[in-house]
Design an enzyme around this catalytic site. Structure first.
Site, short mmCIF file in Angstrom:
data_model
loop_
_atom_site.label_atom_id
_atom_site.label_comp_id
_atom_site.label_asym_id
_atom_site.label_seq_id
_atom_site.Cartn_x
_atom_site.Cartn_y
_atom_site.Cartn_z
NE ARG A 68 -3.27 2.54 2.68
CZ ARG A 68 -3.97 3.09 3.84
NH1 ARG A 68 -3.75 2.28 4.82
NH2 ARG A 68 -4.70 3.88 3.47
CG HIS A 120 -9.07 6.73 3.44
ND1 HIS A 120 -9.55 7.72 4.16
CD2 HIS A 120 -7.96 6.10 4.37
CE1 HIS A 120 -8.98 7.90 5.26
NE2 HIS A 120 -7.96 6.85 5.38
NE ARG A 141 -3.90 11.73 9.51
CZ ARG A 141 -4.10 10.88 8.54
NH1 ARG A 141 -4.29 11.25 7.16
NH2 ARG A 141 -4.05 9.76 9.05
#
Ligand code: ADP
Length: 391
Positions: free
Chosen positions: A93, A181, A241
């Site tokens: 990923r 995502h 965040r």
């Protein structure tokens, strides 16, 4: 005889998620999934096979002080439990693929240099992803290595959602809305196609609510808008965040408070969001259990921003046929789902509270115009499927 398998790796700042698949036949068959967490501070390895947790063990911090040694542990651990393995392919990923990578690609040296150049776009993730690839190249020199990008799913968004209102040269330099995502959204799109083809063809908003959180508007299974932008900092507030923020705040912090840019980055990435607002934790379970006024304010803000974005994304789609929850919070927190769906009859959403409490997959009421689904996401299998196309 050893089995030929594909290994998927998702290397983060303090964790390494891994999974192994038998890719000999059609759909990759999951053999085990696991995680080394708290790397650098009391590391621990956990592994599941057949849905059951069958091993969890503390590690010595020195065992995980380099990505190659962490990978050695994973391999030894897998072989202890699954027998001798022949890793013929590794899928990674990678958070940022920049403007060019819209599909998974074979890892090459030149490509790694390009990914390195994108590190400043995703400083929390990209350097770790690259370190994971380097470690796997050393550990499995004969294996096929494939990079799968979190940005790829969004690369065909209409220009109006790809651009910022800056002078045109910045777009050409790569200052664009990438969205992230993507592996999770690709999985959800695939599941919709399988379980609800009519919805797949329709207007869907997916809320991926985990420690990182974003939302995506899909039309016919393709991303047309998302809440994350140039970096994975934009949009919804997250564990640590801040999410969307007025850039004027950056000027204030630098000019009036004398902060350096590195300090501002650290503030926005690691000290804000649920942690910053609650002063307690980045973890939704902890906040729900504590329910202090500050924890509730953090939750209120999280929910408010999801609802605001939902309205915006539904407008971008010209209506909404389904809302899908996924990610650690989306899949498990009945409370957050209920709060998000409160009073949304104007958008056709009517929650069935009992189904929601029971954590069912379909949680809309029988008269709800809009479908509300909970679909556990699976980024690893998306990587394994991509790897298989190269073997
Ligand atoms: P990551 O983005 O790191 O993959 P996850 O998708 O695993 O994160 O989501 C982690 C978040 O999910 C944490 O905030 C955690 O508290 C939350 N979560 C997990 N289970 C529950 C639950 N039962 N209730 C509320 N929140 C939960």
């Amino acid at each position: 005889m050893s089995r030929s398998i594909a290994l998927t790796l998702n290397a983060g700042s303090s964790s390494l998620k891994f999974a192994v698949y038998d890719i000999a036949r059609g759909e990759p068959e999951e053999l085990a999934t696991g995680l080394i967490e708290r790397i650098g501070d009391r590391p621990r390895i956990k592994m599941k096979a057949g849905g059951e947790l069958f091993e969890s063990r503390d590690l010595d911090a020195r065992e995980t002080d380099a990505p190659t040694s962490t990978l050695d542990i994973v391999l030894t651990f897998l072989q202890e439990h699954l027998g001798e393995l022949n890793v013929t392919a590794v899928g990674h990923r990678v958070v940022h693929g920049g403007p060019h990578y819209a599909v998974p690609v074979l890892v090459t040296r030149a490509m790694l240099d390009e990914l390195r150049a994108l590190s400043s776009f995703a400083p929390l993730h990209q350097p770790h992803n690259i370190a994971g690839i380097e470690a796997a190249l050393t550990a499995f020199p004969e294996a096929i290595q494939v990079a799968c990008f979190d940005t790829a799913f969004h690369r065909h968004q209409p220009k109006v959602n790809d651009v910022f209102a800056l002078p045109r040269e910045y777009y050409d330099k790569g200052v664009r809305r990438y969205g992230f995502h993507g592996l999770s959204y690709e999985y959800i799109a695939g599941e919709l196609k399988r379980i609800a083809p009519l919805l797949y063809d329709g207007r869907v908003v997916v809320a991926h609510l985990g420690n990182g959180a974003s939302m995506c508007a899909m039309l016919g299974g393709r991303s047309i808008a998302s809440t994350m932008g140039f970096t994975a900092l934009d949009g919804l507030p997250m564990g640590t965040r801040c999410g969307q923020i007025d850039p004027g705040v950056v000027f204030y912090l630098v000019q009036q408070e004398g902060k350096t840019i590195d300090e501002v980055r650290e503030l926005f990435y690691s000290k804000s969001g649920l942690l910053g607002l609650s002063g307690l934790s980045n973890d939704m379970r902890t906040l729900e259990a504590a329910a202090t006024p500050e924890a509730m304010e953090a939750i209120d803000y999280f929910v408010f921003r999801i609802r605001r974005e939902l309205g915006g994304l539904a407008a971008a789609l010209g209506g909404i046929d389904a809302l899908v929850f996924c990610g650690g919070i989306g899949e498990n927190s009945r409370y957050i789902r209920e709060r998000v769906c409160e009073g949304l009859d104007w958008i056709g959403i009517e929650l069935d509270r009992e189904r929601n409490k029971a954590n069912e997959r379909r949680i809309n009421g029988s008269f709800s115009r809009t479908h509300v689904l909970v679909i556990p996401t699976n980024e690893e299998i998306v990587i394994a499927r991509a790897v298989k196309t190269f073997t």
